[in-house]
Design an enzyme around this catalytic site. Structure first.
Site, PDB file in Angstrom:
ATOM      1  N   ASP A  91      -4.053   2.592  -5.031  1.00 12.35           N
ATOM      2  CA  ASP A  91      -2.902   2.419  -4.661  1.00 12.35           C
ATOM      3  C   ASP A  91      -2.471   1.006  -3.631  1.00 12.35           C
ATOM      4  O   ASP A  91      -1.483   1.114  -3.019  1.00 12.35           O
ATOM      5  CB  ASP A  91      -2.365   3.775  -3.520  1.00 12.35           C
ATOM      6  CG  ASP A  91      -3.018   3.450  -2.011  1.00 12.35           C
ATOM      7  OD1 ASP A  91      -3.893   2.881  -2.153  1.00 12.35           O
ATOM      8  OD2 ASP A  91      -2.434   4.058  -1.246  1.00 12.35           O
ATOM      9  N   GLU A  92      -3.137   0.282  -4.018  1.00 19.22           N
ATOM     10  CA  GLU A  92      -2.700  -0.778  -3.019  1.00 19.22           C
ATOM     11  C   GLU A  92      -3.151  -2.391  -3.891  1.00 19.22           C
ATOM     12  O   GLU A  92      -3.903  -2.435  -4.807  1.00 19.22           O
ATOM     13  CB  GLU A  92      -3.461  -1.141  -1.740  1.00 19.22           C
ATOM     14  CG  GLU A  92      -5.225  -1.294  -1.965  1.00 19.22           C
ATOM     15  CD  GLU A  92      -5.907  -1.178  -0.665  1.00 19.22           C
ATOM     16  OE1 GLU A  92      -5.610  -2.067   0.056  1.00 19.22           O
ATOM     17  OE2 GLU A  92      -6.746  -0.404  -0.692  1.00 19.22           O
TER      18      GLU A  92
ATOM     19  N   ASP B 102       0.717  -1.001  -0.020  1.00 19.97           N
ATOM     20  CA  ASP B 102      -0.133   0.204   0.051  1.00 19.97           C
ATOM     21  C   ASP B 102       0.872   1.194   0.185  1.00 19.97           C
ATOM     22  O   ASP B 102       1.657   1.428   0.871  1.00 19.97           O
ATOM     23  CB  ASP B 102      -0.933   0.064   1.188  1.00 19.97           C
ATOM     24  CG  ASP B 102      -2.017   1.210   1.361  1.00 19.97           C
ATOM     25  OD1 ASP B 102      -3.179   0.719   1.032  1.00 19.97           O
ATOM     26  OD2 ASP B 102      -1.365   2.337   1.292  1.00 19.97           O
TER      27      ASP B 102
END
Ligand code: TTP
Ligand code: MG
Length: 366
Positions: A116-117, A18
């Site tokens: 974003d992960e 992340d």
């Protein structure tokens, strides 16, 4: 090789990765003058009269109490000296795509879960926690080299544990939970760490005297079921470190690939080309079965020190030809010939098109 625990028992090794304060980190990477400053990305604060919210903020801004979803007016009251920026989604999407492309190259079992992960299942790639740690450090370094931002990695035997772990030592963290430490890791944590346990569920659990994951783990599962329905059971399992979900991409197939980790690192060109032949055959078989055409051929090369490269060549037109896959992949491999020993080699195809649809479209022209 699967990670072994006890006699014959195998367990997965999952990474959750992340990005740290993603939108604001991207802004800082694009404008290094912002480094070290409190940076807030969100709606216009309008000198304190703004009505929107904070999307995210840098860790420097978090020290003033700022956080995602806070009213921008409140953020401005707490930290008027911060740099306030509007959301530039196209830029974050571009960086996100670049990072996801990189992360995807480490394992064919990859799943992006948000901008974003992502999860990576590395069970077949590393043979123990030491190697997993090395790979995680390499990934962090590669993300930083490519896009100038830091990320946090959690390593655990399943998705839930890996996700909880990645959040524990942010920013720039690396948290490893070995299979035998699952209970001692989970039990002291607050129940809100479990995915799906929001504020409302948290309050209800609190009223039942359940505050930690450990308290939830030993609670009567039947009662949880009566109170929370199916989620009661899920939550109880997660609290006990049980999560059977696979790491897999949802939706349409975007690429087909096959890779081989060698028993012994090698730089033998003849051997590597024979591996390309075999991998290409597998890819082609799967392509034909699914009735896809491809336009791009990719290779993935991992060197003995874990450095991983992907190379791609896009053809002028879609094809379903095995020889084209072989030839193109061998051409791409030449760059690595005789330089370093390879640990892994992969061949893939992307820019896929469904055979039936394409034939229909071609027939429009002929
Ligand atoms: P997160 O990963 O939740 O947060 P983050 O990356 O900013 O910070 P952390 O280091 O704690 O991971 O979300 C990713 C991005 O999604 C974030 O940069 C901005 C956006 N986002 C919103 O727009 N609103 C929100 O309420 C949240 C939580 C995130
Ligand atoms: Mg994040």
């Amino acid at each position: 090789m699967l990670f072994m625990i006890g006699a014959g028992e195998t367990i997965n090794m999952i990474f959750h990765i992340d990005m740290d304060s993603f939108y604001s980190s991207v802004e800082v990477a694009a404008d290094p003058k912002l480094k070290g400053l409190p940076v807030v990305v969100g709606s216009d604060p309008l000198q304190g009269d703004g009505r929107g919210v904070v999307s995210t903020c840098s860790y420097e801004a978090r020290e003033f109490g700022l956080k995602s979803a806070m009213a921008i007016s409140k953020a401005y009251r707490l930290c008027p000296e911060a740099v306030y920026l509007r959301v530039n989604m196209p830029l974050y999407k571009k960086v996100s795509n670049s990072i996801m492309e990189l992360l995807r190259s480490y394992s064919s079992k990859f799943q992006q879960v948000s901008v974003d992960e992502a999860y990576l299942d590395v069970s077949d790639i590393v043979s123990g926690l030491d190697e997993a740690e090395k790979l995680a450090m390499q990934i962090k370094e590669d993300v930083f080299q490519k896009e100038g931002i830091t990320c946090s990695v959690g390593i655990g035997p399943n998705k839930s544990i890996a996700k909880i772990a990645s959040d524990l030592q942010k920013p720039d963290g690396l948290t490893i939970v070995s299979p035998e430490d699952v209970r001692s890791f989970l039990y002291p944590l607050d129940v809100s760490r479990i995915s799906g346990v929001g504020r409302k569920t948290g309050v209800m659990l609190g009223q039942m005297g359940i505050r930690t994951i450990g308290e939830l783990a030993i609670y009567n599962v039947q009662e949880l079921r009566e109170k929370f329905g199916k989620f009661g059971l899920v939550m109880h399992q997660l609290a006990n470190g049980v999560d059977g979900r696979n790491v897999q991409e949802s939706g349409e197939i975007k690429s087909i690939s096959k890779e081989d980790t060698f028993d012994k690192d090698t730089s033998d060109v003849e051997y590597l080309e024979s591996v390309v032949d075999t991998l290409s055959e597998h890819v082609h078989a799967s392509l034909s079965k699914k009735k896809y055409l491809f336009k791009t051929v990719t290779i993935k090369v991992r060197l003995e020190d874990f450095t991983t490269y992907t190379r791609a060549k896009t053809l002028a037109a879609h094809s379903d030809d095995l020889v084209t896959i072989r030839k193109t992949a061998k051409g791409l491999l030449q760059e690595f010939n005789g330089k370093n020993k390879l640990r892994l080699l992969g061949v893939g195809v992307t820019k896929l098109d469904k055979l039936d649809e394409r034939q229909t479209r071609l027939s429009d022209f002929f």
